[in-house]
Design a protein around this motif. Structure first.
Motif, PDB file in Angstrom:
ATOM      1  N   PHE A  77       0.825  -1.203   0.000  1.00  0.00           N
ATOM      2  CA  PHE A  77       0.000   0.000   0.000  1.00  0.00           C
ATOM      3  C   PHE A  77       0.863   1.258   0.000  1.00  0.00           C
ATOM      4  O   PHE A  77       0.599   2.212  -0.734  1.00  0.00           O
ATOM      5  CB  PHE A  77      -0.935  -0.001   1.213  1.00  0.00           C
ATOM      6  N   GLY A  78       1.903   1.261   0.840  1.00  0.00           N
ATOM      7  CA  GLY A  78       2.794   2.408   0.887  1.00  0.00           C
ATOM      8  C   GLY A  78       3.532   2.593  -0.424  1.00  0.00           C
ATOM      9  O   GLY A  78       3.748   3.723  -0.884  1.00  0.00           O
ATOM     10  N   PHE A  79       3.909   1.478  -1.036  1.00  0.00           N
ATOM     11  CA  PHE A  79       4.596   1.511  -2.326  1.00  0.00           C
ATOM     12  C   PHE A  79       3.674   2.094  -3.400  1.00  0.00           C
ATOM     13  O   PHE A  79       4.082   2.942  -4.194  1.00  0.00           O
ATOM     14  CB  PHE A  79       5.013   0.084  -2.708  1.00  0.00           C
ATOM     15  N   LEU A  80       2.419   1.672  -3.396  1.00  0.00           N
ATOM     16  CA  LEU A  80       1.446   2.165  -4.368  1.00  0.00           C
ATOM     17  C   LEU A  80       1.208   3.660  -4.190  1.00  0.00           C
ATOM     18  O   LEU A  80       1.121   4.413  -5.167  1.00  0.00           O
ATOM     19  CB  LEU A  80       0.133   1.398  -4.225  1.00  0.00           C
ATOM     20  N   CYS A  81       1.116   4.101  -2.928  1.00  0.00           N
ATOM     21  CA  CYS A  81       0.909   5.524  -2.661  1.00  0.00           C
ATOM     22  C   CYS A  81       2.075   6.356  -3.174  1.00  0.00           C
ATOM     23  O   CYS A  81       1.884   7.436  -3.740  1.00  0.00           O
ATOM     24  CB  CYS A  81       0.737   5.762  -1.162  1.00  0.00           C
ATOM     25  N   LEU A  82       3.287   5.848  -2.973  1.00  0.00           N
ATOM     26  CA  LEU A  82       4.457   6.580  -3.437  1.00  0.00           C
ATOM     27  C   LEU A  82       4.479   6.652  -4.957  1.00  0.00           C
ATOM     28  O   LEU A  82       4.865   7.669  -5.543  1.00  0.00           O
ATOM     29  CB  LEU A  82       5.734   5.912  -2.914  1.00  0.00           C
ATOM     30  N   MET A  83       4.033   5.578  -5.613  1.00  0.00           N
ATOM     31  CA  MET A  83       3.977   5.564  -7.075  1.00  0.00           C
ATOM     32  C   MET A  83       2.924   6.545  -7.596  1.00  0.00           C
ATOM     33  O   MET A  83       3.146   7.253  -8.572  1.00  0.00           O
ATOM     34  CB  MET A  83       3.637   4.158  -7.572  1.00  0.00           C
ATOM     35  N   ILE A  84       1.781   6.598  -6.909  1.00  0.00           N
ATOM     36  CA  ILE A  84       0.653   7.384  -7.402  1.00  0.00           C
ATOM     37  C   ILE A  84       0.724   8.838  -6.953  1.00  0.00           C
ATOM     38  O   ILE A  84       0.539   9.760  -7.748  1.00  0.00           O
ATOM     39  CB  ILE A  84      -0.681   6.763  -6.930  1.00  0.00           C
ATOM     40  N   ALA A  85       0.994   9.043  -5.663  1.00  0.00           N
ATOM     41  CA  ALA A  85       0.872  10.390  -5.101  1.00  0.00           C
ATOM     42  C   ALA A  85       2.201  11.051  -4.766  1.00  0.00           C
ATOM     43  O   ALA A  85       2.226  12.232  -4.438  1.00  0.00           O
ATOM     44  CB  ALA A  85       0.007  10.335  -3.838  1.00  0.00           C
ATOM     45  N   GLY A  86       3.302  10.297  -4.821  1.00  0.00           N
ATOM     46  CA  GLY A  86       4.596  10.911  -4.568  1.00  0.00           C
ATOM     47  C   GLY A  86       5.089  10.795  -3.150  1.00  0.00           C
ATOM     48  O   GLY A  86       6.173  11.272  -2.822  1.00  0.00           O
ATOM     49  N   PHE A  87       4.315  10.163  -2.254  1.00  0.00           N
ATOM     50  CA  PHE A  87       4.819   9.872  -0.909  1.00  0.00           C
ATOM     51  C   PHE A  87       4.183   8.586  -0.407  1.00  0.00           C
ATOM     52  O   PHE A  87       3.083   8.224  -0.818  1.00  0.00           O
ATOM     53  CB  PHE A  87       4.558  11.034   0.061  1.00  0.00           C
ATOM     54  N   GLY A  88       4.897   7.884   0.464  1.00  0.00           N
ATOM     55  CA  GLY A  88       4.391   6.594   0.929  1.00  0.00           C
ATOM     56  C   GLY A  88       5.164   6.115   2.131  1.00  0.00           C
ATOM     57  O   GLY A  88       5.813   6.897   2.821  1.00  0.00           O
ATOM     58  N   TRP A  89       5.133   4.806   2.385  1.00  0.00           N
ATOM     59  CA  TRP A  89       5.756   4.250   3.586  1.00  0.00           C
ATOM     60  C   TRP A  89       6.118   2.797   3.351  1.00  0.00           C
ATOM     61  O   TRP A  89       5.658   2.166   2.403  1.00  0.00           O
ATOM     62  CB  TRP A  89       4.797   4.352   4.776  1.00  0.00           C
ATOM     63  N   GLY A  90       6.953   2.257   4.227  1.00  0.00           N
ATOM     64  CA  GLY A  90       7.307   0.846   4.188  1.00  0.00           C
ATOM     65  C   GLY A  90       6.588   0.089   5.290  1.00  0.00           C
ATOM     66  O   GLY A  90       5.740   0.649   5.995  1.00  0.00           O
ATOM     67  N   VAL A  91       6.927  -1.188   5.445  1.00  0.00           N
ATOM     68  CA  VAL A  91       6.347  -1.985   6.529  1.00  0.00           C
ATOM     69  C   VAL A  91       6.849  -1.407   7.849  1.00  0.00           C
ATOM     70  O   VAL A  91       8.066  -1.305   8.053  1.00  0.00           O
ATOM     71  CB  VAL A  91       6.770  -3.464   6.418  1.00  0.00           C
ATOM     72  N   PRO A  92       5.947  -0.992   8.749  1.00  0.00           N
ATOM     73  CA  PRO A  92       6.386  -0.374   9.999  1.00  0.00           C
ATOM     74  C   PRO A  92       7.278  -1.298  10.827  1.00  0.00           C
ATOM     75  O   PRO A  92       7.003  -2.489  10.949  1.00  0.00           O
ATOM     76  CB  PRO A  92       5.077  -0.087  10.728  1.00  0.00           C
ATOM     77  N   VAL A  93       8.343  -0.742  11.378  1.00  0.00           N
ATOM     78  CA  VAL A  93       9.224  -1.499  12.266  1.00  0.00           C
ATOM     79  C   VAL A  93       8.622  -1.493  13.666  1.00  0.00           C
ATOM     80  O   VAL A  93       8.326  -0.429  14.216  1.00  0.00           O
ATOM     81  CB  VAL A  93      10.633  -0.870  12.296  1.00  0.00           C
ATOM     82  N   GLN A  94       8.436  -2.669  14.226  1.00  0.00           N
ATOM     83  CA  GLN A  94       7.880  -2.778  15.572  1.00  0.00           C
ATOM     84  C   GLN A  94       9.004  -2.700  16.598  1.00  0.00           C
ATOM     85  O   GLN A  94      10.021  -3.384  16.479  1.00  0.00           O
ATOM     86  CB  GLN A  94       7.110  -4.085  15.716  1.00  0.00           C
ATOM     87  N   VAL A  95       8.804  -1.841  17.601  1.00  0.00           N
ATOM     88  CA  VAL A  95       9.818  -1.602  18.629  1.00  0.00           C
ATOM     89  C   VAL A  95       9.191  -1.776  20.002  1.00  0.00           C
ATOM     90  O   VAL A  95       8.065  -1.340  20.240  1.00  0.00           O
ATOM     91  CB  VAL A  95      10.388  -0.176  18.496  1.00  0.00           C
ATOM     92  N   ASP A  96       9.922  -2.435  20.895  1.00  0.00           N
ATOM     93  CA  ASP A  96       9.478  -2.599  22.280  1.00  0.00           C
ATOM     94  C   ASP A  96      10.316  -1.682  23.163  1.00  0.00           C
ATOM     95  O   ASP A  96      11.482  -1.964  23.457  1.00  0.00           O
ATOM     96  CB  ASP A  96       9.640  -4.050  22.723  1.00  0.00           C
ATOM     97  N   MET A  97       9.734  -0.566  23.576  1.00  0.00           N
ATOM     98  CA  MET A  97      10.470   0.439  24.356  1.00  0.00           C
ATOM     99  C   MET A  97      10.956  -0.082  25.698  1.00  0.00           C
ATOM    100  O   MET A  97      11.878   0.485  26.285  1.00  0.00           O
ATOM    101  CB  MET A  97       9.581   1.664  24.579  1.00  0.00           C
ATOM    102  N   ARG A  98      10.370  -1.167  26.187  1.00  0.00           N
ATOM    103  CA  ARG A  98      10.791  -1.715  27.475  1.00  0.00           C
ATOM    104  C   ARG A  98      12.213  -2.250  27.431  1.00  0.00           C
ATOM    105  O   ARG A  98      12.845  -2.438  28.466  1.00  0.00           O
ATOM    106  CB  ARG A  98       9.825  -2.831  27.900  1.00  0.00           C
TER     107      ARG A  98
END
Length: 238
Positions: free
Chosen positions: A83-104
């Motif tokens: 989805f993020g890849f498609l948005c970047l292709m279509i609209a010029g901005f997007g995202w990758g698979v979010p990195v999950q972080v455990d702050m603990r």
């Protein structure tokens, strides 16, 4: 972006497609396809390095979660979100698979979360600067190739796309709206995580982002900042 994917982004994509079509973005399909092909290296590298930056920073700060999930890699397969890849292709901005972080797992959660939030956009900035430096090397040592040959023209367009797309990724992700990195940066800088304001904004983050995109506010913010950043980076080398 380091949060979980919101299914509502599918609605956002449909809105972007409609806006792009109505705005004439696809009026010349062949031209659009050619531009997208030349942009593919920049999109794949930009998204992959951005998410790798988050994962590597979290791992170095003591959180093994990204390592267990196979995110300490530059392999695009681990980071590209369709989805993020498609948005970047279509609209010029997007995202990758979010990195999950455990702050603990962090020794200093507030400081370390801030570093992780910044790491992704720093990677995009570095790629933009390195790409400009490579372009300068071509102009210095192979001016006839880069200026007068078809292949040189292709290389030049790819490098310019590397600069622009990484700047778009950087600036878009710095917007202080959840789930973007800018919200995480503001949260840790002003210690908002345990405040009522944090949860109010976080819960409405997607809606706020969608409204800003639909009403073209993000474009009004991104365009001048990307142009200014592009001019600044190019002035270093040219």
């Amino acid at each position: 972006m380091k949060r979980f994917f919101n299914p509502g982004f599918a609605v956002l994509i449909l809105l972007m497609v409609f806006m792009s079509i109505s705005g004439g973005r696809f009026s010349n399909p062949l031209d659009w396809l050619m531009r997208m092909l030349l942009s593919l290296p920049a999109i794949v590298i930009g998204l992959s390095f951005h998410e790798f930056g988050h994962a590597f920073a979290a791992y170095k700060l003591g959180d093994m979660t990204p390592k267990y999930q196979g995110r300490i890699t530059l392999n695009p397969a681990a980071h590209i979100d369709p989805f993020g890849f498609l948005c970047l292709m279509i609209a010029g901005f997007g995202w990758g698979v979010p990195v999950q972080v455990d702050m603990r797992n962090f020794k200093n959660p507030r400081r370390d979360e801030l570093i992780v939030s910044v790491a992704g956009v720093v990677m995009n900035l570095l790629i933009a600067i390195i790409s400009a430096g490579i372009l300068k090397l071509f102009y210095t040592f192979a001016p006839l190739f880069i200026g007068y040959s078809y292949m040189g023209s292709v290389v030049q367009q790819i490098l310019i796309s590397m600069i622009l797309i990484n700047l778009v990724l950087m600036i878009f992700n710095l917007l202080p709206i959840p789930p973007l990195d800018g919200f995480g940066i503001v949260t840790e800088l002003f210690n908002l995580r345990n405040t009522e304001l944090y949860y109010k904004i976080y819960d409405k983050g997607f809606l706020i982002l969608m409204v800003l995109i639909v009403f073209n506010v993000t474009d009004l913010i991104l365009t001048p900042l990307v142009n200014l950043s592009f001019s600044g980076i190019m002035s270093i080398f040219f």
